[in-house]
Design an enzyme around this catalytic site. Structure first.
Site, short mmCIF file in Angstrom:
data_model
loop_
_atom_site.label_atom_id
_atom_site.label_comp_id
_atom_site.label_asym_id
_atom_site.label_seq_id
_atom_site.Cartn_x
_atom_site.Cartn_y
_atom_site.Cartn_z
N HIS A 430 0.82 -1.22 0.00
CA HIS A 430 0.00 0.00 0.00
C HIS A 430 0.86 1.26 0.00
CE1 HIS A 430 0.61 1.00 4.34
NE2 HIS A 430 0.65 -0.31 4.51
N CYS A 449 2.74 -5.01 7.00
CA CYS A 449 2.42 -4.78 5.59
C CYS A 449 3.57 -4.05 4.89
CB CYS A 449 1.12 -3.99 5.46
SG CYS A 449 -0.35 -4.98 5.80
#
Length: 538
Positions: A430, A449
């Site tokens: 992301h 992440c």
């Protein structure tokens, strides 16, 4: 270390084998008894291995290794030759008991002996083939964050292929069929040769060296850079422009900021021994055996030690970007696994993971209910709850009943786009508003992440196979300000890997620090399994 027999002894032993058993084995009156004894020996010794027992049953107990003539000799020679070369692949040579099989071959005098040899040599082939095709270790047993299983291994298929095809060709095909593996193997041989020649010479005993410095420490740096082939022959004693450029080249190959200054981090990497680098290469070869998916096609690799994400196609890098990975803490380290990217979400909502909500945000809300005001709180019915109506002090990690979300915005923790390959680890790629972290040399800051420095460019690359103008398409969706899910017409394999040694097609061999300490664990496990630095031990 177990010494393996020279290959020319294989043919000699094959002749001894047939000379010793031919007289009795082919007597007509005893043929049936001998056949029965041969079958019984195979059945007894293969009983503990269902696949092996089934293979011989399905092939009507035909002789495989002890068959008379050229084909038998070729099969035996191919197997022993392969095991002699086990260390070329960083495999534990002592694990394959060739001495025992050789002794059985020399002592064989009956059909029962031959049946036992059939099982022993088949087991030898399967042990070697399994290690070479799928790895010596069980990944998750080394470190729980390595979410990989050893690739499947079809014993019967290997035996059948060896029985019906060219033995030498099959042995060659057992190794991973990737350019990365071949390049790593080539580097392994180069480093082993360097060790035999004495390595890179003395370490550089300095805290910091830079352009304009002079003296013995600069000479040591100059000599080491020449030994490493970053610097052509040089006789100067001053840290000049040529040495600076050589240091920059070294820094680029080791994931360091290429400022041309030999500071503490650069000198620490520069002073690592050839043996240390060889260990990294052998570990990387083992890791390469754990990934069974074909990678000639378009795919994504995120190397956690390198803090980069790259898109590959036909072994060429099509796109790359810096990345931030999970912080080096027990519950934040990014796991290793493979999956497939299915879609992207433009203008995403951040659904705060429960672990973050109760560990980080609940304590803040207890102190001040208006804390983290950029986040919204939802009840179990999915409705926004007024903070003023909640007694946060009444809740703990176990009974906190609310969900916390952050609506789409440029300040959203996920930035303006996220890339999804749904998995049970809740890991994805992301954007991020924290752009300053990408300037750091070591970039482990996230909760697990992967944050991308160039998320828009990554999005254009992902859309390039399905949109004539991917950039315009992406920005039309982005400009709405609304959360939009965009499916990829073709799923893209994603490999989250961890390589302290790897290659780039145009830049050559690269080395990185063992940020999570995982490769040290793998080397320790390989050593215990019998893998050694063969060139070092002579």
């Amino acid at each position: 270390m177990t010494r393996k027999p020279p290959i020319n002894r294989v043919t000699k032993l094959a002749c001894v084998l047939w000379a010793s058993v031919a007289t009795t084995f082919f007597e007509p009156n005893s043929a049936l008894a001998q056949s029965t004894a041969f079958r019984q020996a195979i059945a007894e010794h293969a009983a503990s291995d269902r696949a092996l027992a089934t293979f011989f049953q399905e092939h009507d107990y035909q002789r495989f290794w002890t068959v008379q003539g050229e084909i038998g000799t070729k099969r035996r020679a191919a197997l022993f030759r392969a095991i002699e070369g086990a260390e070329l692949h960083g495999l534990p040579a002592a694990r394959y008991d060739t001495q025992n099989v050789m002794q059985q071959l020399e002592a064989a005098k009956s059909p029962r002996d031959l049946g036992q040899i059939e099982v022993a040599m088949s087991g030898l082939l399967l042990d070697y083939a399994r290690d070479l095709k799928t790895g010596v270790l069980v990944p998750g047993a080394v470190d729980g964050s390595i979410k990989r299983e050893r690739p499947s291994f079809d014993q019967k298929a290997v035996l059948a292929a060896f029985a019906s095809g060219n033995p030498n060709a099959l042995i060659t095909e057992l190794a991973p069929d990737s350019n990365e593996y071949r390049r790593l193997m080539k580097e392994k041989l180069r480093l082993e040769n360097l060790i035999q020649m004495g390595g890179w010479g003395p370490a550089v005993q300095a805290e910091k060296l830079e352009e304009g410095d002079a003296g013995n420490t600069v000479i040591a740096l100059r000599n080491r850079l020449m030994s490493m082939e970053y610097l052509e022959r040089h006789v100067g004693v001053v840290y000049d422009q040529k040495i600076k450029q050589a240091v920059q080249a070294f820094q680029l190959a080791n994931g360091l900021e290429p400022d041309g200054v030999a500071g503490p981090s650069t000198l620490a990497e520069l002073n690592k021994s050839v043996e240390d680098r060889l260990k990294s290469i052998i570990v990387a070869m083992e890791r390469e055996r754990w990934i069974s998916q074909p990678r000639n096609e378009r795919h994504i690799r995120v190397n956690l030690t390198d803090f980069h994400a790259r898109v590959y196609e036909n072994d060429e890098v099509q796109f790359e970007t810096r990345a931030v990975v999970g912080k080096n803490g027990d519950d934040r380290r990014s796991p290793e696994f493979s999956d497939e990217m299915e879609f992207m979400v433009i203008n995403p909502t951040w659904h705060v993971p429960r672990s973050i909500a109760v560990k980080e945000y609940l304590p803040k809300l207890k102190r001040n209910r208006n804390a983290v005001s950029h986040l919204k709180i939802y009840n179990r019915q999915g409705r926004v709850v007024n903070r003023g109506a909640i007694n946060f002090a009444a809740f703990n990690k176990r009974n906190f009943p609310f969900a916390i979300k952050q609506p789409p915005s440029e300040k959203n923790a996920l930035g303006l786009v996220k890339f999804m390959f749904p998995n049970k680890y809740n890991i994805y790629l992301h954007d991020t508003p924290a752009k300053d972290l990408f300037a750091r040399e070591k970039r482990d800051f996230s909760h697990g992440c992967i944050r991308l420095q160039k998320p828009f460019g990554f999005a254009y690359e992902m859309l390039s196979k399905q949109e004539n103008d991917p950039k315009a398409f992406f920005h039309r969706k982005l400009d709405t300000g609304k959360e939009t899910k965009v499916l990829l017409d073709q799923k893209v394999p994603v490999h989250i890997i961890y390589r302290t040694a790897f290659t780039l097609p145009k830049e050559g061999v690269q080395f990185r620090s063992d940020v999570y300490g995982r490769d040290a664990k793998i080397w320790d496990a390989l050593s215990k399994a019998g893998v050694s630095l063969g060139a070092v031990q002579g």
